[in-house]
Design an enzyme around this catalytic site. Structure first.
Site, short mmCIF file in Angstrom:
data_model
loop_
_atom_site.label_atom_id
_atom_site.label_comp_id
_atom_site.label_asym_id
_atom_site.label_seq_id
_atom_site.Cartn_x
_atom_site.Cartn_y
_atom_site.Cartn_z
N HIS A 19 5.80 34.83 -17.57
CA HIS A 19 5.38 34.83 -18.98
C HIS A 19 3.85 34.86 -19.10
CE1 HIS A 19 5.55 30.13 -19.41
NE2 HIS A 19 4.40 30.52 -18.94
N HIS A 20 3.15 34.72 -17.98
CA HIS A 20 1.71 34.95 -18.01
C HIS A 20 1.40 36.44 -17.84
CE1 HIS A 20 0.76 30.61 -17.55
NE2 HIS A 20 1.91 30.61 -16.93
N TYR A 46 2.68 21.89 -15.09
CA TYR A 46 3.46 20.65 -15.18
C TYR A 46 2.94 19.60 -14.21
CZ TYR A 46 6.12 23.23 -18.44
OH TYR A 46 6.46 23.96 -19.55
N TRP A 88 -10.85 31.62 -13.78
CA TRP A 88 -10.17 30.62 -12.93
C TRP A 88 -8.91 31.18 -12.31
CZ3 TRP A 88 -5.71 27.54 -12.60
CH2 TRP A 88 -4.77 27.74 -13.62
N ASP A 96 0.87 -1.18 0.00
CA ASP A 96 0.00 0.00 0.00
C ASP A 96 0.90 1.22 0.00
OD1 ASP A 96 -2.17 1.86 0.33
OD2 ASP A 96 -3.32 0.26 1.25
N SER A 137 5.14 7.25 -21.24
CA SER A 137 6.44 6.58 -21.20
C SER A 137 6.32 5.11 -20.81
CB SER A 137 7.38 7.29 -20.22
OG SER A 137 7.49 8.65 -20.55
N LYS A 182 12.05 14.92 -24.67
CA LYS A 182 11.08 13.87 -24.39
C LYS A 182 10.40 13.40 -25.65
CE LYS A 182 9.90 14.14 -19.68
NZ LYS A 182 9.00 13.51 -18.81
#
Lengths: 639, 251
Positions: A326-327, A281, A163, A117, A292, A355
């Site tokens: 950057h926002h 992320y 939001w 567990d 993956s 990736k």
């Protein structure tokens, strides 16, 4: 530890398994779910709850799309519309993608690391109940948040500031109902759930791995869970602090964001995005972990460049702390700040690219089984490439001054969060559903789901890029005719309906396959990792005997050896290495079911209601939570 | 070739699709807020920078899609396929696909920083000075240069933004309530109007005409309708308008 082990009496394997079964069966029916501390059941509760919220968030999205299908749409008014898009975003981020990832962590991490567990099973149950109550609390705002009238009179009470709730629009002066209170308190409650889960999985992954499973023998999904958990425990406190500041302003008239009294609206934006970018992320890395796992299994090859995939994942996590502004390019931070954050944003494309190249190299030269799971994983690579590249276009700051807050941005982050995160999660659902249900999902329905969703997704979101470049801003409930936006909005709405149909096909598939699906067996995909070594569905205790791990992709290497030219040859049973001779067994330790996590969690939304309606409820909620925590501390971990 | 029909049909379909796209694209090209049809220096630079990144991004996207499609079709599992060779990785490839993107991205970073500095210039004394006041839910433009002061010293105020063609205008952005964003897509990218801050923006219009502006930051229920009109006119027309307005607004 279990009584038997404490008493020092060795127990035979058979006896230990029998006792474990008994402990798990001591509650029956629905109570066995309410009191469960079994990570698999908690995982399923997470999945079902998050999917239910997904349907709610999806309905909100469909109303938004129907409203925008034509110029001057009249389905909802501007007030209703702002509440719908606020809840669509909040729901999809906090009540769908995060908990769906948590469902995968719960279901898979103990199985993949060879544990019985998670480290703290009752804390795990607590995480789930807090998530459920937090989500219900926030959603209740639709019905109870508007003092001007009720849901059925068309007066929605949900939060109405978007939001990311930019101050000072969230202050009582500009948003008088209770919507924002529900939103802020709900997010604080959900933060408790995420933090508890994050710590639980960090400790589980660090401490509970089976013997021999070194860090670099962990499946990539386990790695990404570890990285995501660290991001969660570091990022959630930041937004929690910001939300506390907001509640201080709203409830007690503090002046964090109130300009008239010297407050600074931009403080909110820095706090929110310092959380918000790692959050992106948090949403995407688990899907990257899933992909993956899926790609190697169905290409029948190991993951190409395993250490590079792991390191690029951790690099992304580190870099995600250095790109928040950057926002905020259009807030007037100045040329130097914009240049610095522009360059850091450009650089984060590098590990993402690594990736994508490694995943493609994994497929290259493989023997690719084109089933639904793999299609979703390949769809993920393709759509995430578009998401990543549109991300690079934003890092070109001067052109972002045009695209900021337009539909181009909406298109970009849906590429990342739907074409990325959600496609990855669906790849995982088709991949691991057989493990937990014992049944294979129907392939024909699955492929219909994939193609409908893939086409619907592109028809919905690619036109939004054009809309953004044609100057259509976000968050407008209607737009005049003659802007050149009508056609593309109509196309996007048609695409959204196609996505809705694809989700219905998926639900039919789940029900059909549960009832009439083909039996899966323990290892239907010729898998590579430990969860495929045990029966489907897994027994409560997971592993009758804790496995010994000797390699990355351990299970594969038990089945196949490689000859000199690197071609795998099946191992004759027991040929790879002899099983360790096992002793008497240690007695399988399973934690007892408990109601206390639920009770402790139940107090939190009561406290939330208290801050909105009556402080007496704060005391009552706190008492309930304290009672739950004390009773939890005092009850034995296992009888 | 035994079946030449198939590619023809595909070609016809592609042509049809493309013409639909181009047709609707043309219809939209002169649309009020198309960032691809700039009428000012700043918007033109921003469009050019977008194209600069769009081209390599599109090429990479097409290459990745083509490679992905090729790999999935070429290496799909067929009945009785043996297990493939087990390749675990290749360090040279890893270095290559780390370094190459970095080189490309550095190539993009240089003009980006140049562009930021170019657009970050503060308004100059010779500019026309306009204070933009954005409030829930309207726009007001104040001409703060002394030559546009009314008799009592208060500035000329307009609900529409009039500006002379070919002359830089320096904007000072102010909000008394919540955050708004000042945006005229065909003239320049947006800058937020934040209460308590004095953000400044500088751009011009290169062609006389009427342009559309819109609030770009959600600011409450009036946000969708928080639009304004920009009238770019020749220097003479602008001065004539200003004179007329000053007389009309005289206290």
């Amino acid at each position: 530890m279990a009584g038997a082990a404490l008493a020092g009496r060795p127990v035979s394997m058979v006896e230990a398994v029998r006792r474990a079964r008994q402990a798990a069966a001591s509650y029956r029916g629905i109570w066995s779910w309410v009191a469960t501390v079994d990570h698999k059941r908690i995982g399923m509760l997470y999945a079902v709850t998050a999917f239910t919220f997904f349907l709610i968030g999806g309905i909100e999205a469909l109303i938004i799309r129907l409203q925008l299908a034509q110029p001057a749409g009249g389905l909802v008014d501007s007030d209703q519309y702002s509440r719908l898009f606020t809840m669509h975003g909040t729901t999809m981020v906090f009540l769908v993608v995060m908990p769906l990832s948590a469902a995968f962590f719960n279901l898979l991490i103990p199985l993949m690391i060879g544990a019985r567990d998670v480290a703290f099973p009752r804390l795990n149950a607590f995480s789930y109940w807090v998530f459920l109550f937090g989500g219900l609390f926030m959603t209740a705002s639709f019905f109870t948040g508007n003092p001007a009238g009720g849901f059925f009179q068309g007066k929605l009470g949900a939060p109405d500031a978007g939001w990311f709730g930019y101050a000072p629009l969230t202050l009582t002066k500009f948003s008088a109902g209770h919507g924002i209170d529900y939103w802020a308190l709900g997010l604080i409650i959900l933060g408790v759930s995420s933090m508890a889960g994050g710590f639980n999985f960090i400790v589980t992954i660090i401490n509970m791995r089976a013997p021999g499973m070194t860090l670099f023998r962990m499946p990539v999904f386990v790695w990404m869970t570890l990285v995501t958990s660290f991001l969660i425990v570091l990022a959630m406190p930041i937004i929690t602090v910001a939300l506390f500041q907001l509640m201080f302003d709203r409830t007690f008239g503090a002046n964090f964001f109130n300009v008239a009294e010297g407050g600074t609206p931009l403080l909110w934006q820095h706090m929110f995005w310092l959380f918000g970018h790692p959050e992106v992320y948090i949403l995407v890395l688990p899907a990257m972990g899933i992909v993956s796992e899926v790609l190697p299994t169905f290409s029948r090859k190991p993951l190409f460049g395993y250490p590079f995939v792991v390191f690029s994942g951790t690099a992304i996590a580190f870099m995600s702390w250095g790109v928040w502004a950057h926002h905020m390019y259009t807030t007037g931070l100045g040329s130097v700040a914009n240049a610095a954050f522009g360059v850091s944003t450009i650089l984060i494309a590098v590990p993402t690219g690594v990736k994508i190249f490694n995943w493609m190299a994994t497929l290259y030269g493989g023997s690719i089984k084109l089933n639904t799971s793999l299609l979703f994983a390949v769809g993920f690579i393709a759509m995430f490439t578009v998401g990543g590249l549109t991300g690079v276009t934003h890092s070109i700051v001067p052109s972002d001054y045009q695209q900021q807050d337009t539909y181009y941005i909406v298109a970009h982050f849906h590429q990342v969060l739907v074409g990325g995160a959600l496609f990855g999660l669906f790849a995982g659902i088709y991949y691991w559903f057989p493990k937990f249900s014992g049944k294979l999902l129907n392939e024909k329905l699955g492929q219909a789901h994939f193609w409908l969703m893939m086409i619907g997704f592109n028809v919905t979101f690619q036109p939004m890029m054009i809309l953004g470049l044609l100057g259509m801003p976000r968050r407008i409930q209607s737009y005049p005719d003659g802007m050149g936006w009508g056609l593309w909005n109509m196309v996007a709405t048609v695409g959204a309906l196609a996505i809705a149909v694809s989700i219905m096909v998926f639900m039919v598939n789940i029900v059909y396959s549960m009832i009439r699906g083909e039996k899966a067996g323990a290892d239907p995909w010729d898998g590579r990792t430990l969860e495929w070594t045990i029966p489907s569905p897994p027994p409560a205790y997971n592993f009758a005997e804790i496995p010994q791990v000797r390699a990355l992709d351990d299970f594969w290497h038990r089945k196949y050896a490689e000859n000199e030219s690197g071609v795998p040859v099946p191992v004759v049973a027991g040929g790879a290495y002899a099983e360790e001779p096992h002793g008497d067994g240690h007695g399988i330790h399973l934690p007892s079911p408990s109601f206390m996590p639920l009770i402790a969690a139940f107090g939190l939304p009561i406290i939330g209601f208290g801050f909105i309606y009556d402080y007496a409820l704060v005391a009552a909620g706190a008492m309930i939570t304290l009672f739950g925590l004390y009773a939890w501390a005092l009850e034995p971990a296992s009888e | 070739m035994t079946a030449p029909r198939f590619p023809f049909r595909l070609l016809a379909l592609a042509t049809l699709l493309l013409s639909v796209l181009v047709f609707s694209g043309c219809g939209a090209f002169d649309s009020a807020q198309n960032t691809f049809s700039p009428k000012g220096d700043v918007a033109a630079l921003q469009r050019d920078m977008f194209v600069l990144v769009l081209i390599p991004a599109t090429i990479i996207c097409v290459l990745v899609f083509a490679a992905l499609l090729y790999i999935v079709v070429r290496y799909r599992q067929r009945e009785g396929d043996p297990l493939p060779k087990q390749i675990h990785g290749n360090d040279r490839l890893e270095v290559a696909w780390t370094i190459l993107p970095i080189m490309l991205l550095v190539g993009l970073a240089v003009p980006t920083v140049q562009g930021i500095i170019e657009l970050g210039q503060a308004p100059k004394a010779s500019d026309l000075h306009v204070t933009v006041v954005a409030s829930q839910w309207q726009w007001s433009f104040q001409y703060t240069d002394p030559e546009y002061a009314l008799a009592d010293g208060s500035p000329l105020i307009s609900k529409e933004l009039h500006m002379p063609v070919g002359r830089k205008v320096g904007f000072l952005l102010q909000s008394p309530d919540v955050i708004h964003s000042f945006w005229v897509p065909r003239l320049a990218g947006k800058l937020d109007v934040i209460p308590g801050r004095n953000n400044q923006l500088r751009f011009d219009a290169q062609e006389p005409g009427t342009y559309s502006g819109q609030c770009a930051e959600f600011c409450g229920i009036g946000h969708p309708a928080m639009r304004f009109t920009v009238i770019a006119q020749t220097e003479d027309d602008f001065q004539a308008w200003a004179l007329e307005e000053m007389n009309a607004q005289a206290p």
